[in-house]
Design a protein around this motif. Structure first.
Motif, short mmCIF file in Angstrom:
data_model
loop_
_atom_site.label_atom_id
_atom_site.label_comp_id
_atom_site.label_asym_id
_atom_site.label_seq_id
_atom_site.Cartn_x
_atom_site.Cartn_y
_atom_site.Cartn_z
N MET A 1 13.65 11.91 -22.59
CA MET A 1 13.90 12.20 -23.72
C MET A 1 14.75 13.79 -23.88
SD MET A 1 10.15 11.12 -25.52
CE MET A 1 10.22 12.25 -26.69
N ALA A 2 14.07 14.63 -22.82
CA ALA A 2 14.79 15.86 -22.97
C ALA A 2 16.35 15.80 -22.77
CB ALA A 2 14.36 16.78 -22.00
N PHE A 3 16.58 14.86 -22.01
CA PHE A 3 18.25 14.76 -21.58
C PHE A 3 18.74 14.12 -22.99
CE2 PHE A 3 17.16 14.25 -17.08
CZ PHE A 3 18.22 14.91 -16.58
N LYS A 4 18.42 13.20 -23.43
CA LYS A 4 18.86 12.65 -25.01
C LYS A 4 19.10 13.96 -26.00
CE LYS A 4 17.45 8.17 -24.33
NZ LYS A 4 16.85 6.84 -24.83
N ALA A 5 17.98 14.74 -26.09
CA ALA A 5 17.82 15.52 -26.96
C ALA A 5 19.09 16.99 -26.54
CB ALA A 5 16.72 16.60 -26.96
N ALA A 6 19.21 16.99 -25.43
CA ALA A 6 20.03 18.12 -25.09
C ALA A 6 21.69 17.37 -25.15
CB ALA A 6 20.13 18.51 -23.43
N GLU A 7 21.95 16.23 -24.88
CA GLU A 7 23.02 15.51 -25.30
C GLU A 7 23.29 15.42 -26.66
OE1 GLU A 7 26.80 14.23 -24.28
OE2 GLU A 7 25.10 14.53 -22.57
N SER A 8 22.57 15.27 -27.35
CA SER A 8 22.74 15.23 -28.85
C SER A 8 23.14 16.65 -29.26
CB SER A 8 21.34 14.74 -29.46
OG SER A 8 21.33 14.82 -30.94
N GLY A 9 22.55 17.44 -29.00
CA GLY A 9 22.82 18.99 -29.35
C GLY A 9 24.12 19.36 -28.97
N LEU A 10 24.31 18.90 -27.63
CA LEU A 10 25.71 19.40 -27.04
C LEU A 10 26.81 18.67 -27.85
CD1 LEU A 10 27.31 20.61 -24.85
CD2 LEU A 10 26.91 18.55 -23.47
N ARG A 11 26.63 17.12 -28.32
CA ARG A 11 27.65 16.51 -29.01
C ARG A 11 27.77 17.54 -30.48
NH1 ARG A 11 25.13 11.98 -27.18
NH2 ARG A 11 24.00 12.00 -29.11
N ALA A 12 26.77 17.95 -31.07
CA ALA A 12 26.82 18.39 -32.33
C ALA A 12 27.49 20.04 -32.11
CB ALA A 12 25.42 19.03 -32.91
N ALA A 13 27.17 20.58 -30.87
CA ALA A 13 27.72 21.98 -30.73
C ALA A 13 29.10 21.84 -30.55
CB ALA A 13 27.05 22.70 -29.65
N VAL A 14 29.68 20.87 -29.85
CA VAL A 14 31.01 20.53 -29.63
C VAL A 14 31.60 20.29 -30.93
CG1 VAL A 14 32.67 19.10 -28.50
CG2 VAL A 14 30.86 19.72 -27.36
N ALA A 15 30.94 19.49 -31.78
CA ALA A 15 31.68 19.23 -33.08
C ALA A 15 31.64 20.50 -34.07
CB ALA A 15 30.80 18.20 -33.70
N ASN A 16 30.95 21.40 -33.93
CA ASN A 16 30.80 22.68 -34.56
C ASN A 16 31.68 23.43 -33.96
OD1 ASN A 16 29.10 21.63 -36.70
ND2 ASN A 16 27.28 21.81 -35.72
N LYS A 17 32.15 23.53 -32.69
CA LYS A 17 32.85 24.46 -32.04
C LYS A 17 31.99 25.84 -31.78
CE LYS A 17 37.38 22.35 -33.16
NZ LYS A 17 38.47 22.38 -33.92
N ASP A 18 30.73 25.54 -31.37
CA ASP A 18 29.78 26.64 -31.23
C ASP A 18 29.67 26.81 -29.65
OD1 ASP A 18 27.63 28.28 -30.91
OD2 ASP A 18 26.57 27.29 -32.72
N SER A 19 30.62 27.76 -29.41
CA SER A 19 30.40 27.87 -27.92
C SER A 19 29.27 28.68 -27.29
CB SER A 19 31.79 28.89 -27.39
OG SER A 19 32.97 28.55 -27.82
N SER A 20 28.67 29.33 -27.96
CA SER A 20 27.11 29.73 -27.38
C SER A 20 26.29 28.55 -27.15
CB SER A 20 26.74 30.88 -28.23
OG SER A 20 26.39 30.44 -29.47
N GLN A 21 26.35 27.77 -28.38
CA GLN A 21 25.37 26.72 -28.19
C GLN A 21 25.96 25.57 -27.03
OE1 GLN A 21 22.20 26.01 -29.55
NE2 GLN A 21 22.53 28.15 -29.81
N ILE A 22 27.12 25.66 -26.89
CA ILE A 22 27.52 24.65 -25.86
C ILE A 22 27.19 25.18 -24.29
CG2 ILE A 22 29.70 23.78 -24.46
CD1 ILE A 22 30.94 23.70 -27.30
N ILE A 23 27.20 26.41 -24.33
CA ILE A 23 26.83 27.03 -23.12
C ILE A 23 25.36 26.92 -22.73
CG2 ILE A 23 26.54 29.45 -21.94
CD1 ILE A 23 29.18 30.35 -23.51
N ALA A 24 24.72 26.99 -23.92
CA ALA A 24 23.18 27.03 -23.59
C ALA A 24 22.66 25.46 -23.49
CB ALA A 24 22.48 27.46 -25.08
N LEU A 25 23.13 24.62 -23.82
CA LEU A 25 22.95 23.14 -24.02
C LEU A 25 23.56 22.54 -22.64
CD1 LEU A 25 23.24 22.27 -27.65
CD2 LEU A 25 21.32 21.88 -26.45
N LEU A 26 24.62 23.04 -22.04
CA LEU A 26 25.00 22.81 -20.80
C LEU A 26 24.04 23.45 -19.66
CD1 LEU A 26 28.61 23.12 -20.89
CD2 LEU A 26 27.45 20.79 -20.70
#
Length: 136
Positions: A1-26
Protein backbone atom coordinates in the motif's frame (compact mmCIF):
# COMPACT_ATOMS: atom_id res chain seq x y z
CA UNK A 1 0.00 0.00 0.00
CA UNK A 2 2.87 2.36 0.79
CA UNK A 3 4.38 1.85 -2.66
CA UNK A 4 1.03 2.49 -4.34
CA UNK A 5 0.45 5.67 -2.33
CA UNK A 6 3.94 6.97 -3.10
CA UNK A 7 3.51 6.17 -6.79
CA UNK A 8 0.13 7.90 -6.89
CA UNK A 9 1.57 10.95 -5.16
CA UNK A 10 4.54 10.94 -7.53
CA UNK A 11 2.27 10.93 -10.59
CA UNK A 12 0.36 13.90 -9.15
CA UNK A 13 3.59 15.76 -8.34
CA UNK A 14 4.90 15.20 -11.86
CA UNK A 15 1.59 16.35 -13.35
CA UNK A 16 1.74 19.50 -11.18
CA UNK A 17 5.45 20.00 -11.91
CA UNK A 18 6.07 20.21 -8.16
CA UNK A 19 9.79 19.50 -7.90
CA UNK A 20 9.95 19.51 -4.10
CA UNK A 21 7.18 16.89 -3.91
CA UNK A 22 8.81 14.83 -6.66
CA UNK A 23 12.03 14.85 -4.62
CA UNK A 24 10.19 13.91 -1.41
CA UNK A 25 8.18 11.11 -3.02
CA UNK A 26 11.19 9.61 -4.77
CA UNK A 27 12.88 9.65 -1.37
CA UNK A 28 9.95 7.73 0.13
CA UNK A 29 10.02 5.17 -2.67
CA UNK A 30 13.75 4.69 -2.13
CA UNK A 31 13.21 4.30 1.62
CA UNK A 32 10.44 1.73 1.10
CA UNK A 33 12.58 -0.13 -1.44
CA UNK A 34 15.49 -0.27 0.99
CA UNK A 35 13.24 -1.52 3.81
CA UNK A 36 11.96 -4.35 1.61
CA UNK A 37 15.52 -5.33 0.65
CA UNK A 38 16.48 -5.48 4.34
CA UNK A 39 13.72 -7.96 5.08
CA UNK A 40 10.58 -5.89 5.50
CA UNK A 41 8.63 -7.91 2.96
CA UNK A 42 10.31 -9.90 0.25
CA UNK A 43 14.05 -9.64 0.98
CA UNK A 44 16.27 -9.20 -2.01
CA UNK A 45 18.93 -6.96 -3.50
CA UNK A 46 18.78 -3.31 -2.51
CA UNK A 47 17.41 -1.46 -5.54
CA UNK A 48 17.08 1.86 -3.68
CA UNK A 49 20.25 3.08 -5.39
CA UNK A 50 18.25 3.17 -8.63
CA UNK A 51 15.89 5.79 -7.13
CA UNK A 52 18.19 7.98 -5.04
CA UNK A 53 20.39 9.42 -7.83
CA UNK A 54 17.36 10.45 -9.91
CA UNK A 55 15.91 12.42 -7.02
CA UNK A 56 19.31 13.78 -6.03
CA UNK A 57 19.83 15.09 -9.56
CA UNK A 58 16.60 17.08 -9.25
CA UNK A 59 17.59 18.31 -5.77
CA UNK A 60 21.00 19.40 -7.07
CA UNK A 61 19.45 21.26 -9.99
CA UNK A 62 18.44 24.27 -7.90
CA UNK A 63 19.96 25.83 -4.76
CA UNK A 64 16.50 26.12 -3.19
CA UNK A 65 16.44 22.32 -2.84
CA UNK A 66 19.83 22.15 -1.12
CA UNK A 67 18.39 21.11 2.25
CA UNK A 68 16.48 18.24 0.58
CA UNK A 69 19.78 16.75 -0.59
CA UNK A 70 20.76 15.70 2.93
CA UNK A 71 18.49 12.65 3.00
CA UNK A 72 19.85 11.40 -0.30
CA UNK A 73 23.48 11.81 0.71
CA UNK A 74 22.73 9.90 3.91
CA UNK A 75 20.81 7.15 2.11
CA UNK A 76 23.36 6.76 -0.68
CA UNK A 77 26.10 6.60 1.97
CA UNK A 78 24.16 3.82 3.71
CA UNK A 79 23.79 1.89 0.45
CA UNK A 80 27.50 2.05 -0.34
CA UNK A 81 28.39 1.10 3.25
CA UNK A 82 26.30 -2.05 2.85
CA UNK A 83 28.03 -2.75 -0.48
CA UNK A 84 31.42 -2.30 1.26
CA UNK A 85 32.33 0.52 -1.13
CA UNK A 86 33.84 2.63 1.62
CA UNK A 87 35.24 5.40 -0.60
CA UNK A 88 31.81 6.22 -2.03
CA UNK A 89 30.18 5.81 1.38
CA UNK A 90 32.57 8.36 2.91
CA UNK A 91 32.12 10.72 -0.04
CA UNK A 92 28.33 10.84 0.27
CA UNK A 93 28.48 10.78 4.06
CA UNK A 94 30.73 13.85 4.06
CA UNK A 95 28.37 15.71 1.76
CA UNK A 96 25.46 14.89 4.06
CA UNK A 97 27.33 16.08 7.15
CA UNK A 98 28.33 19.34 5.47
CA UNK A 99 24.75 20.22 4.61
CA UNK A 100 23.28 18.94 7.88
CA UNK A 101 25.78 21.14 9.73
CA UNK A 102 24.99 24.13 7.51
CA UNK A 103 21.24 23.79 8.18
CA UNK A 104 21.60 22.66 11.81
CA UNK A 105 19.78 19.40 11.10
CA UNK A 106 20.58 17.58 14.34
CA UNK A 107 18.65 14.44 13.47
CA UNK A 108 20.48 14.14 10.16
CA UNK A 109 23.81 14.68 11.91
CA UNK A 110 22.99 11.93 14.39
CA UNK A 111 22.14 9.62 11.50
CA UNK A 112 25.29 10.58 9.59
CA UNK A 113 27.62 10.21 12.57
CA UNK A 114 26.20 6.82 13.51
CA UNK A 115 26.67 5.77 9.89
CA UNK A 116 30.27 6.98 9.98
CA UNK A 117 30.86 4.98 13.15
CA UNK A 118 29.56 1.84 11.42
CA UNK A 119 31.80 2.59 8.43
CA UNK A 120 34.85 2.92 10.65
CA UNK A 121 34.02 -0.27 12.53
CA UNK A 122 33.45 -2.19 9.30
CA UNK A 123 36.58 -0.83 7.70
CA UNK A 124 38.78 -1.54 10.71
CA UNK A 125 37.28 -4.96 11.35
CA UNK A 126 36.96 -6.03 7.71
CA UNK A 127 40.26 -8.00 7.69
CA UNK A 128 39.17 -9.78 10.89
CA UNK A 129 35.72 -10.51 9.47
CA UNK A 130 37.18 -11.82 6.23
CA UNK A 131 39.74 -13.90 8.10
CA UNK A 132 37.01 -15.52 10.25
CA UNK A 133 34.84 -16.12 7.20
CA UNK A 134 37.68 -17.69 5.21
CA UNK A 135 38.59 -20.00 8.10
CA UNK A 136 35.08 -21.52 8.09
Amino acid sequence: MAFKAAESGLRAAVANKDSSQIIALLSLKAMFTRAVSLGGGRPGPDKSIDLNPAALKIAESNPKYERLRIRFYDNICQYYKDQRDFAKAYYYGNKGVELATKYNQQRSLTYAYSGWARLIILRVNMPKVLHCWIRR
